[in-house]
Design a protein around this motif. Structure first.
Motif, PDB file in Angstrom:
ATOM      1  N   UNK A 178       0.812  -1.224   0.000  1.00 30.41           N
ATOM      2  CA  UNK A 178       0.000   0.000   0.000  1.00 30.41           C
ATOM      3  C   UNK A 178       0.843   1.270   0.000  1.00 30.41           C
ATOM      4  N   UNK A 179       2.154   1.157   0.185  1.00 25.51           N
ATOM      5  CA  UNK A 179       3.001   2.355   0.209  1.00 25.51           C
ATOM      6  C   UNK A 179       3.918   2.473  -1.004  1.00 25.51           C
ATOM      7  N   UNK A 180       4.102   1.411  -1.763  1.00 24.40           N
ATOM      8  CA  UNK A 180       4.986   1.474  -2.935  1.00 24.40           C
ATOM      9  C   UNK A 180       4.359   2.361  -4.004  1.00 24.40           C
ATOM     10  N   UNK A 181       5.177   3.226  -4.613  1.00 25.69           N
ATOM     11  CA  UNK A 181       4.685   4.138  -5.651  1.00 25.69           C
ATOM     12  C   UNK A 181       4.521   3.449  -6.992  1.00 25.69           C
ATOM     13  N   UNK A 182       5.401   2.505  -7.273  1.00 25.22           N
ATOM     14  CA  UNK A 182       5.319   1.775  -8.537  1.00 25.22           C
ATOM     15  C   UNK A 182       4.322   0.630  -8.399  1.00 25.22           C
ATOM     16  N   UNK A 220      -3.645  12.402  -1.563  1.00 22.75           N
ATOM     17  CA  UNK A 220      -4.376  12.378  -0.302  1.00 22.75           C
ATOM     18  C   UNK A 220      -4.240  11.079   0.460  1.00 22.75           C
ATOM     19  N   UNK A 221      -3.256  10.216   0.055  1.00 23.71           N
ATOM     20  CA  UNK A 221      -3.100   8.923   0.730  1.00 23.71           C
ATOM     21  C   UNK A 221      -2.669   9.111   2.182  1.00 23.71           C
ATOM     22  N   UNK A 222      -1.637   9.953   2.401  1.00 26.70           N
ATOM     23  CA  UNK A 222      -1.108  10.120   3.750  1.00 26.70           C
ATOM     24  C   UNK A 222      -2.077  10.881   4.656  1.00 26.70           C
ATOM     25  N   UNK A 223      -3.055  11.540   4.073  1.00 22.01           N
ATOM     26  CA  UNK A 223      -4.024  12.263   4.893  1.00 22.01           C
ATOM     27  C   UNK A 223      -4.921  11.308   5.686  1.00 22.01           C
ATOM     28  N   UNK A 266      -6.356   7.656  10.376  1.00 21.85           N
ATOM     29  CA  UNK A 266      -7.635   6.952  10.527  1.00 21.85           C
ATOM     30  C   UNK A 266      -7.484   5.478  10.213  1.00 21.85           C
ATOM     31  N   UNK A 267      -6.760   5.169   9.122  1.00 13.02           N
ATOM     32  CA  UNK A 267      -6.558   3.767   8.749  1.00 13.02           C
ATOM     33  C   UNK A 267      -5.747   3.026   9.818  1.00 13.02           C
ATOM     34  N   UNK A 268      -4.732   3.698  10.387  1.00 13.34           N
ATOM     35  CA  UNK A 268      -3.946   3.067  11.445  1.00 13.34           C
ATOM     36  C   UNK A 268      -4.769   2.797  12.690  1.00 13.34           C
ATOM     37  N   UNK A 269      -5.648   3.716  13.047  1.00 13.19           N
ATOM     38  CA  UNK A 269      -6.515   3.509  14.215  1.00 13.19           C
ATOM     39  C   UNK A 269      -7.449   2.322  14.001  1.00 13.19           C
TER      40      UNK A 269
END
Length: 210
Positions: A21-25, A85-88, A92-95
């Motif tokens: 979910x964090x890889x750009x490619x 807007x992914x890091x925004x 919430x996703x971590x909680x």
């Protein structure tokens, strides 16, 4: 030693899932997903569920991921726009992820406290997980298995029917009409008389007279 191997594969699985979910490619994300599938299959093997481990490799790595990579490489998708807007939404996703992990841990610990001797079962020699699973599917769970097969068949037929709908802007040629066409219907030989080449006269020499 089994617990050490379990924690090693589990750590790699968590890392691979995070990189998905964090890889750009997108191709790198798909390869990390393949790595997570392999580690999940290794965990199934530690639990002596060989059939599920092999199914995970064959179905997801061998079929689903190949199709996913094909779609990613063939379609011109702007992933930068999708990831805006992914890091925004990460807090919430971590909680939500932490709450789900705590709930699963509570359920598993409560279930393990009720079962005496909970954990991996030592099977006798010659135990075959695939054979036992097959016996359960075709005896006790035969009707649900057949119903699931019918549902999958209906879904496959529906997907094929959606792709075969007639479109107005597409050009369609009937193969039967192509086979029935003969040479005389497409090619016409015309006999034309040969034409004479016009003769070119040589230029006259200039005699110097006006």
């Amino acid at each position: 030693m089994t617990e050490v191997i379990f924690y090693v594969f589990a750590a790699i699985l968590l890392f691979a899932g995070l990189r998905v979910v964090t890889a750009k490619n997108p191709v790198h994300a798909a390869l990390y997903l393949v790595l997570s599938f392999f580690n999940g299959a290794a965990l199934w093997m530690l639990m002596q569920a060989e059939f599920l481990a092999v199914s995970l490799i064959v179905v997801y790595v061998g079929a689903v991921m190949v199709l996913f990579l094909f779609v990613v490489m063939m379609l011109d998708i702007n992933f930068e726009e999708l990831r805006k807007g992914f890091w925004k939404y990460v807090p919430v996703a971590g909680t939500v992820a932490v709450v789900m992990a705590v709930e699963m841990a509570l359920i598993l610990s409560h279930r393990a406290a009720q079962i005496e001797g909970a954990g991996l079962v030592d099977h006798p020699a010659g135990y075959n997980n695939a054979k036992v699973l097959g016996q359960l599917i075709y005896t006790e769970y035969f009707l649900p298995f057949q119903l699931a097969a019918v549902l999958l068949l209906v879904g496959m037929i529906a997907a094929i029917a959606l792709t075969l709908r007639k479109r107005k802007n597409t050009k369609y040629i009937n193969p039967a009409n192509q086979i029935q066409v003969k040479r005389n219907d497409r090619v016409k030989i015309v006999s034309m008389p040969a034409e004479e080449r016009p003769s070119v006269e040589a230029p006259k020499a200039d005699d110097g007279q006006a």
